[in-house]
Design a protein around this motif. Structure first.
Motif, PDB file in Angstrom:
ATOM      1  N   PRO A  76      10.639   9.508   4.847  1.00 51.09           N
ATOM      2  CA  PRO A  76       9.338   9.502   4.168  1.00 51.09           C
ATOM      3  C   PRO A  76       8.258  10.256   4.934  1.00 51.09           C
ATOM      4  CG  PRO A  76      10.259   7.284   4.354  1.00 51.09           C
ATOM      5  CD  PRO A  76      11.057   8.169   5.244  1.00 51.09           C
ATOM      6  N   ARG A  77       7.337  10.790   4.158  1.00 52.91           N
ATOM      7  CA  ARG A  77       6.105  11.358   4.671  1.00 52.91           C
ATOM      8  C   ARG A  77       4.983  10.709   3.855  1.00 52.91           C
ATOM      9  NH1 ARG A  77       6.728  15.970   2.734  1.00 52.91           N
ATOM     10  NH2 ARG A  77       7.413  17.318   4.432  1.00 52.91           N
ATOM     11  N   ILE A  78       3.958  10.219   4.540  1.00 53.91           N
ATOM     12  CA  ILE A  78       2.883   9.480   3.880  1.00 53.91           C
ATOM     13  C   ILE A  78       1.586  10.236   4.109  1.00 53.91           C
ATOM     14  CG2 ILE A  78       1.671   7.269   3.745  1.00 53.91           C
ATOM     15  CD1 ILE A  78       4.109   5.981   5.121  1.00 53.91           C
ATOM     16  N   MET A 117       0.813  -1.206   0.000  1.00 55.67           N
ATOM     17  CA  MET A 117       0.000   0.000   0.000  1.00 55.67           C
ATOM     18  C   MET A 117       0.847   1.258   0.000  1.00 55.67           C
ATOM     19  SD  MET A 117      -3.222   0.968   2.426  1.00 55.67           S
ATOM     20  CE  MET A 117      -4.073   2.534   2.257  1.00 55.67           C
ATOM     21  N   ILE A 118       1.998   1.249   0.665  1.00 55.79           N
ATOM     22  CA  ILE A 118       2.791   2.468   0.813  1.00 55.79           C
ATOM     23  C   ILE A 118       4.007   2.511  -0.112  1.00 55.79           C
ATOM     24  CG2 ILE A 118       2.059   2.717   3.207  1.00 55.79           C
ATOM     25  CD1 ILE A 118       4.969   1.904   3.982  1.00 55.79           C
ATOM     26  N   THR A 119       4.137   1.524  -1.001  1.00 59.21           N
ATOM     27  CA  THR A 119       5.292   1.487  -1.895  1.00 59.21           C
ATOM     28  C   THR A 119       4.872   1.813  -3.322  1.00 59.21           C
ATOM     29  OG1 THR A 119       6.336  -0.229  -0.521  1.00 59.21           O
ATOM     30  CG2 THR A 119       7.192   0.077  -2.761  1.00 59.21           C
ATOM     31  N   GLY A 132      -3.537   4.998  -3.023  1.00 56.27           N
ATOM     32  CA  GLY A 132      -4.347   5.864  -2.179  1.00 56.27           C
ATOM     33  C   GLY A 132      -3.549   6.752  -1.262  1.00 56.27           C
ATOM     34  N   LEU A 133      -2.229   6.769  -1.416  1.00 59.13           N
ATOM     35  CA  LEU A 133      -1.349   7.555  -0.550  1.00 59.13           C
ATOM     36  C   LEU A 133      -0.194   8.129  -1.359  1.00 59.13           C
ATOM     37  CD1 LEU A 133      -1.159   5.134   2.507  1.00 59.13           C
ATOM     38  CD2 LEU A 133      -2.221   7.408   2.522  1.00 59.13           C
ATOM     39  N   ALA A 134       0.148   9.384  -1.084  1.00 57.11           N
ATOM     40  CA  ALA A 134       1.324  10.008  -1.678  1.00 57.11           C
ATOM     41  C   ALA A 134       2.504   9.784  -0.750  1.00 57.11           C
ATOM     42  CB  ALA A 134       1.090  11.505  -1.871  1.00 57.11           C
ATOM     43  N   ILE A 135       3.652   9.464  -1.333  1.00 58.34           N
ATOM     44  CA  ILE A 135       4.861   9.211  -0.549  1.00 58.34           C
ATOM     45  C   ILE A 135       5.872  10.291  -0.921  1.00 58.34           C
ATOM     46  CG2 ILE A 135       6.542   7.487   0.169  1.00 58.34           C
ATOM     47  CD1 ILE A 135       3.593   6.603   0.472  1.00 58.34           C
ATOM     48  N   THR A 136       6.033  11.257  -0.044  1.00 61.91           N
ATOM     49  CA  THR A 136       6.942  12.357  -0.309  1.00 61.91           C
ATOM     50  C   THR A 136       8.071  12.334   0.713  1.00 61.91           C
ATOM     51  OG1 THR A 136       5.477  13.826   0.945  1.00 61.91           O
ATOM     52  CG2 THR A 136       5.205  13.763  -1.447  1.00 61.91           C
ATOM     53  N   ASP A 137       8.887  13.356   0.691  1.00 61.61           N
ATOM     54  CA  ASP A 137      10.120  13.353   1.470  1.00 61.61           C
ATOM     55  C   ASP A 137      10.146  14.537   2.427  1.00 61.61           C
ATOM     56  OD1 ASP A 137      13.227  12.473   1.538  1.00 61.61           O
ATOM     57  OD2 ASP A 137      13.096  14.663   1.502  1.00 61.61           O
TER      58      ASP A 137
END
Length: 528
Positions: free
Chosen positions: A335-337, A308-310, A325-330
């Motif tokens: 990481p920030r989810i 889900m988070i990758t 369903g989630l953006a993975i930023t920095d």
């Protein structure tokens, strides 16, 4: 304004963190005599931090841009702040109550993605199933669209919120649900599946239908029983305009003469892309149940959580910054989810920083008056410290091969990016004026959170005689657009402005589930 009236208008409720610091019922400690009063710990905020968050929340309310909002900040099991501000109902003068219920818009998408992954765990579907296994009448031509491509916006299906006239006219109507599918299914694909990414509410609408077909339950029942129940989200539900909802905040939109009630939206249309209602407390409970302490919680198995988070790459190996369903930023190398939401009368942001086990939820009952992602990002900086802007790295190469005009699909429209050189440095203009590009190395550049990568696929000649670039890849977190070099410059009336999400500025901003206009294309993104 008298102090009593001002306090009533802002309706700032003291948080648990403030009470723990002894500010309720007695004078605040004098920082000069008690330096510890200015310090924060992982389990609390300092008075200065609480004041800063109050200013962030109350500024748009005092300016008349926003009716009210609720904010929750929780680290691990420690509640740093949960407060309500402003009004839930301006006409009746009702202050925002504890556990105010808001429409959360596209924050819904992570619940839809989790539901699909739960069904895969149970062997009732596979992410690799073709869409037509569950919806056999959906017209895909000779393409294969897997379920996973619905969840990361890489299907190429036309988004119905970008079909401007359709969306505006359909939003208030009560029609059979398959009416919408028939309308967007008739539209041409924006790109071939897996070759690009465009934020897509049609895909999540279809994902909801897949959940119903695989589970034998309605989407509403599945989410409420399997997700809300498991996470202890007692005040969350599928939004219905024709049901009484205790503590529901009324939605507003700004205009030149102040705030007005938001237009009516029938909630069978946002559906699995944006029709859930919740509170900040419930959303923090969801974060804790989904993410645990940063390694996954009780909602999904460890394997499903990692899925889900990758983010998964495009077919050509290009990395994305959006998972399921989630953006993975920095954030400063960690990481920030998260994800944001925007719907008629409401904006939202829910984010999680795993390294700090920190959850921030922001819900606002006004769409267009303040950025929920911007507010969440400011709160994040208050809690964790504000990050310095990275120093721009000057470009050391020949800019000539990069110069030119590039054009391609971008969320229901065509975007044109003009790349030029000024004093040896590259600029990009997507319709709002040129901005400087910071060099990241190689053929990669950045403008804030938007990343640009130039790609050679042919032997065309640049202005300086060297091989020029054929493609410009534009990554705005909620979209990865493939723009092709134009041999002939477009006419002025063919160039449309593209605006990446101001949301965010951090995790995710309001990937807009709102009404598009011809003046401002609905191309906004996270944050999260």
């Amino acid at each position: 304004m008298k102090r009593e009236a001002r306090d009533r208008f802002l309706h700032v409720r003291l948080s648990v963190a403030v009470l723990a610091l002894g500010i309720a019922g007695c004078a605040a400690p004098d920082p000069a005599s008690d330096p510890a009063a200015l310090a924060s710990s992982p389990a609390s905020l300092s008075p200065d931090q609480v004041d800063a968050i109050h200013r962030i929340a109350t500024t748009p309310i005092e300016a008349g841009r926003t009716a009210g909002m609720s904010i929750a900040v929780v680290r691990g099991t420690d509640t740093l702040l949960i407060e309500e501000f402003g009004h839930a109902d301006l006409e009746l003068g009702v202050l925002t109550p504890p556990d105010a219920v808001y429409e959360v818009g596209s924050v819904t998408k992570q619940f839809t993605a989790a539901a699909v992954l739960l069904l895969e765990e149970e062997g009732r579907l596979s992410l690799d199933d073709p869409l037509t296994k569950w919806l056999p009448d959906y017209p895909v031509g000779d393409r294969t669209i897997s379920v996973r491509r619905l969840l990361d916006h890489t299907s190429g299906i036309m988004g119905y919120t970008e079909m401007e006239h359709l969306w505006v006219e359909l939003a208030p109507l009560d029609l059979p649900r398959d009416t919408l599918v028939t309308l967007f299914a008739a539209e041409p694909f924006e790109f071939e599946p897996g070759t690009a990414m465009t934020y897509n509410n049609s895909a999540y609408f279809l994902a909801g239908l897949v959940i119903e077909a695989a589970s034998g339950m309605s989407y509403e029942d599945f989410v409420e029983e399997r997700l809300f129940g498991a996470a202890g989200m007692e005040n969350s539900r599928y939004c219905h305009k024709d049901e009484l909802t205790p503590n529901r905040a009324k939605g507003y939109e700004p205009s030149d003469d102040g705030l007005h009630p938001a237009p009516y939206l029938d909630h069978q249309w946002p559906y699995a892309a944006g029709s859930l209602c919740s509170t900040v407390r419930d959303l923090v409970a969801w974060n804790q149940a989904l993410h645990g302490d940063g390694e996954g919680g009780e909602i999904l198995s460890p394997e499903s959580y990692r899925l889900m988070i990758t983010p998964e790459p495009l077919l050509d190996g290009t990395d994305l910054r959006y998972a399921k369903g989630l953006a993975i930023t920095d954030r400063d190398g960690t990481p920030r989810i998260g994800h944001g939401g925007g719907i008629f009368g409401y904006v939202s942001d829910l984010r999680y920083v795993p390294s700090e086990d920190l959850s921030i939820a922001v819900l606002i009952n006004t769409a267009g008056g303040a950025s929920s992602g911007g507010i969440a990002g400011q709160i994040e900086d208050v809690v964790l410290r504000e990050l310095a802007e990275p120093a721009a790295t000057p470009f050391e190469g020949d800019p000539a091969p990069y110069e030119g005009r590039y054009e391609g699909p971008a969320r229901g429209q065509r975007v044109t990016a003009t790349v030029a050189a000024e004093d040896g440095q590259l600029t990009v203009d997507t319709g709002g004026g040129p901005t400087n590009l910071s060099w990241l190395g190689g053929d990669e550049f950045a403008d804030g959170r938007t990343l640009y990568r130039f790609v050679r696929r042919g032997d065309s000649e640049g202005a300086g005689g060297e091989a020029s670039f054929d493609e410009l890849r534009m990554d705005v977190v909620s979209g990865h657009f493939v723009l092709r070099r134009l041999a002939v410059p477009p006419r002025a009336d063919e160039v449309r402005r593209f605006e990446s999400d101001p949301l965010r500025p951090a995790a995710s901003e309001e990937p807009a589930f709102t009404r598009p206009t011809s003046q401002e294309p609905a191309s906004r993104e996270p944050a999260p």
